[in-house]
Write an enzyme that holds these catalytic residues in place. Structure first.
Site, PDB file in Angstrom:
ATOM      1  NE  ARG A 170      24.481  85.843  27.757  1.00  0.00           N
ATOM      2  CZ  ARG A 170      25.074  84.706  27.413  1.00  0.00           C
ATOM      3  NH1 ARG A 170      25.725  84.011  28.311  1.00  0.00           N
ATOM      4  NH2 ARG A 170      25.003  84.280  26.174  1.00  0.00           N
ATOM      5  CD1 TRP A 171      30.804  92.719  25.784  1.00  0.00           C
ATOM      6  CD2 TRP A 171      29.516  94.333  24.924  1.00  0.00           C
ATOM      7  NE1 TRP A 171      31.620  93.765  25.453  1.00  0.00           N
ATOM      8  CE2 TRP A 171      30.859  94.769  24.917  1.00  0.00           C
ATOM      9  CE3 TRP A 171      28.540  95.183  24.421  1.00  0.00           C
ATOM     10  CZ2 TRP A 171      31.248  96.017  24.440  1.00  0.00           C
ATOM     11  CZ3 TRP A 171      28.916  96.441  23.950  1.00  0.00           C
ATOM     12  CH2 TRP A 171      30.251  96.843  23.959  1.00  0.00           C
ATOM     13  CG  ASP A 205      25.084  83.154  22.831  1.00  0.00           C
ATOM     14  OD1 ASP A 205      24.297  84.118  22.825  1.00  0.00           O
ATOM     15  OD2 ASP A 205      24.894  82.130  23.514  1.00  0.00           O
ATOM     16  CB  SER A 237      18.389  80.953  15.063  1.00  0.00           C
ATOM     17  OG  SER A 237      17.528  81.402  16.088  1.00  0.00           O
ATOM     18  CD  GLU A 260      37.995  67.693  17.507  1.00  0.00           C
ATOM     19  OE1 GLU A 260      37.820  67.914  18.724  1.00  0.00           O
ATOM     20  OE2 GLU A 260      38.123  66.549  17.038  1.00  0.00           O
ATOM     21  CG  ASN A 294      17.733  84.619  16.883  1.00  0.00           C
ATOM     22  OD1 ASN A 294      18.775  84.551  16.236  1.00  0.00           O
ATOM     23  ND2 ASN A 294      17.685  84.251  18.156  1.00  0.00           N
TER      24      ASN A 294
HETATM   25  C1  FPP Z   1      23.665  86.521  19.864  1.00  0.00           C
HETATM   26  O1  FPP Z   1      23.735  87.293  21.049  1.00  0.00           O
HETATM   27  C2  FPP Z   1      23.744  87.320  18.657  1.00  0.00           C
HETATM   28  C3  FPP Z   1      22.787  87.378  17.666  1.00  0.00           C
HETATM   29  C4  FPP Z   1      21.542  86.619  17.718  1.00  0.00           C
HETATM   30  C5  FPP Z   1      22.943  88.233  16.479  1.00  0.00           C
HETATM   31  C6  FPP Z   1      24.315  88.408  15.919  1.00  0.00           C
HETATM   32  C7  FPP Z   1      24.325  89.602  15.060  1.00  0.00           C
HETATM   33  C8  FPP Z   1      25.362  90.452  14.899  1.00  0.00           C
HETATM   34  C9  FPP Z   1      26.691  90.266  15.515  1.00  0.00           C
HETATM   35  C10 FPP Z   1      25.171  91.677  14.077  1.00  0.00           C
HETATM   36  C11 FPP Z   1      25.312  91.627  12.618  1.00  0.00           C
HETATM   37  C12 FPP Z   1      25.901  90.427  12.006  1.00  0.00           C
HETATM   38  C13 FPP Z   1      26.441  90.360  10.772  1.00  0.00           C
HETATM   39  C14 FPP Z   1      26.856  89.033  10.257  1.00  0.00           C
HETATM   40  C15 FPP Z   1      26.653  91.524   9.890  1.00  0.00           C
HETATM   41  P1  FPP Z   1      22.482  87.299  22.006  1.00  0.00           P
HETATM   42  O2  FPP Z   1      21.630  88.456  21.620  1.00  0.00           O
HETATM   43  O3  FPP Z   1      21.810  85.968  21.969  1.00  0.00           O
HETATM   44  O4  FPP Z   1      23.141  87.538  23.408  1.00  0.00           O
HETATM   45  P2  FPP Z   1      22.628  87.024  24.838  1.00  0.00           P
HETATM   46  O5  FPP Z   1      22.648  85.529  24.790  1.00  0.00           O
HETATM   47  O6  FPP Z   1      23.655  87.587  25.767  1.00  0.00           O
HETATM   48  O7  FPP Z   1      21.272  87.591  25.055  1.00  0.00           O
END
Ligand code: FPP
Length: 247
Positions: free
Chosen positions: A25-26, A21, A66, A208, A69
């Site tokens: 924000r990053w 997660d 998810s 945990e 999403n």
């Molecule tokens: C959550 O950050 C991240 C995701 C919903 C997607 C994760 C996907 C990747 C890291 C890319 C590809 C993955 C693989 C396994 C090849 P967010 O967007 O919810 O961040 P936020 O809460 O700051 O808005």
């Protein structure tokens, strides 16, 4: 002493699950669009996978997309799906070199064709690897998974193939998409949020929980080592009292 050498390899969690997660924000912190965060999140996926495999963790499950999403802006969903295809194509050789098997949980039938194909190819091409299993949770939600299991068991009961009295924890676990995967002992969530977000709700009953303030694109091996050390310093009682535990 460096963090890695503080880890007791005899007491490693067999299965670590991660809610990645903080990509959005990053990206915002860096003045960039959200997709920039996801792109940089791939580096953290690579690093965490490598660190877990090097240590000897048997299963690593990453919550990549998810069911909820899909409600994100269309552009972001499209970019994430494309990124998955690109990453799967790029990383399959590395997975094979490192003897890592790819698996997926979730309703992959609803993924775009190109994403589903890349995923199924990756699963097929790595099926004989044995060092670690990397499980991607894609179009996954725990409530969906539990309902699917309930429907499946109810069908068997209605067809008189199953006696309701025989439904127990073992049978229910065997009806979930994680049927051949042990329950995670450690669940990590990054970015300072303290929620389970519909992830592996049945399977984390005794896990945990480790919450890291770090945004996912900044997550690295040292962060994973720290999470494992914290896990190893906790006393897992499973409902018993300290004095009943075998050292
Ligand atoms: C959550 O950050 C991240 C995701 C919903 C997607 C994760 C996907 C990747 C890291 C890319 C590809 C993955 C693989 C396994 C090849 P967010 O967007 O919810 O961040 P936020 O809460 O700051 O808005």
């Amino acid at each position: 002493m460096d963090l890695k050498s503080k880890i007791n390899l005899e007491k490693l969690p067999r299965h670590i699950a991660v809610i990645m997660d903080g990509n959005g924000r990053w990206a915002k912190q860096h003045g960039k669009p959200r997709v920039f965060g996801h792109r940089n999140g791939v580096r953290a996926v690579r690093e965490t996978t490598e660190a877990a495999a090097e240590l000897g963790v048997e299963y690593l499950t990453l919550y990549a997309f998810s069911t909820e999403n899909w409600n994100r802006p269309k552009l972001e969903v499209g970019a994430l799906m494309k990124l998955l295809v690109e990453t799967l194509h790029k990383e399959i050789n590395t997975l094979n070199k490192n003897d890592i098997r790819l698996q997926a949980i979730g309703d992959i039938s609803q993924l775009p064709d190109s994403t589903r194909k890349a995923l199924l190819d990756g699963i097929h091409n790595t099926r004989n690897n044995t060092r670690m299993t990397l499980v991607l949770a894609l179009n996954y939600s725990a409530k969906w998974e539990i309902l699917e299991a309930v429907k499946n068991l109810a069908t068997q009961v209605s067809q008189q193939k199953l006696d309701p009295a025989d439904i127990n924890e073992t049978l229910f676990s065997a009806s979930l998409s994680t049927h051949d995967i042990p329950d995670p002992e450690l669940l990590i969530r990054t970015s300072g949020e303290h929620r389970l977000s519909n992830f592996l709700l049945w399977q984390v009953a005794y896990a945990e929980l480790h919450f890291s303030p770090v945004f996912w694109p900044d997550y690295n091996k040292e962060h994973l080592y720290q999470a494992i050390i914290d896990y190893q310093n906790r006393e897992r009682r499973f409902g018993k009292i300290s004095e009943q535990l075998v050292p």
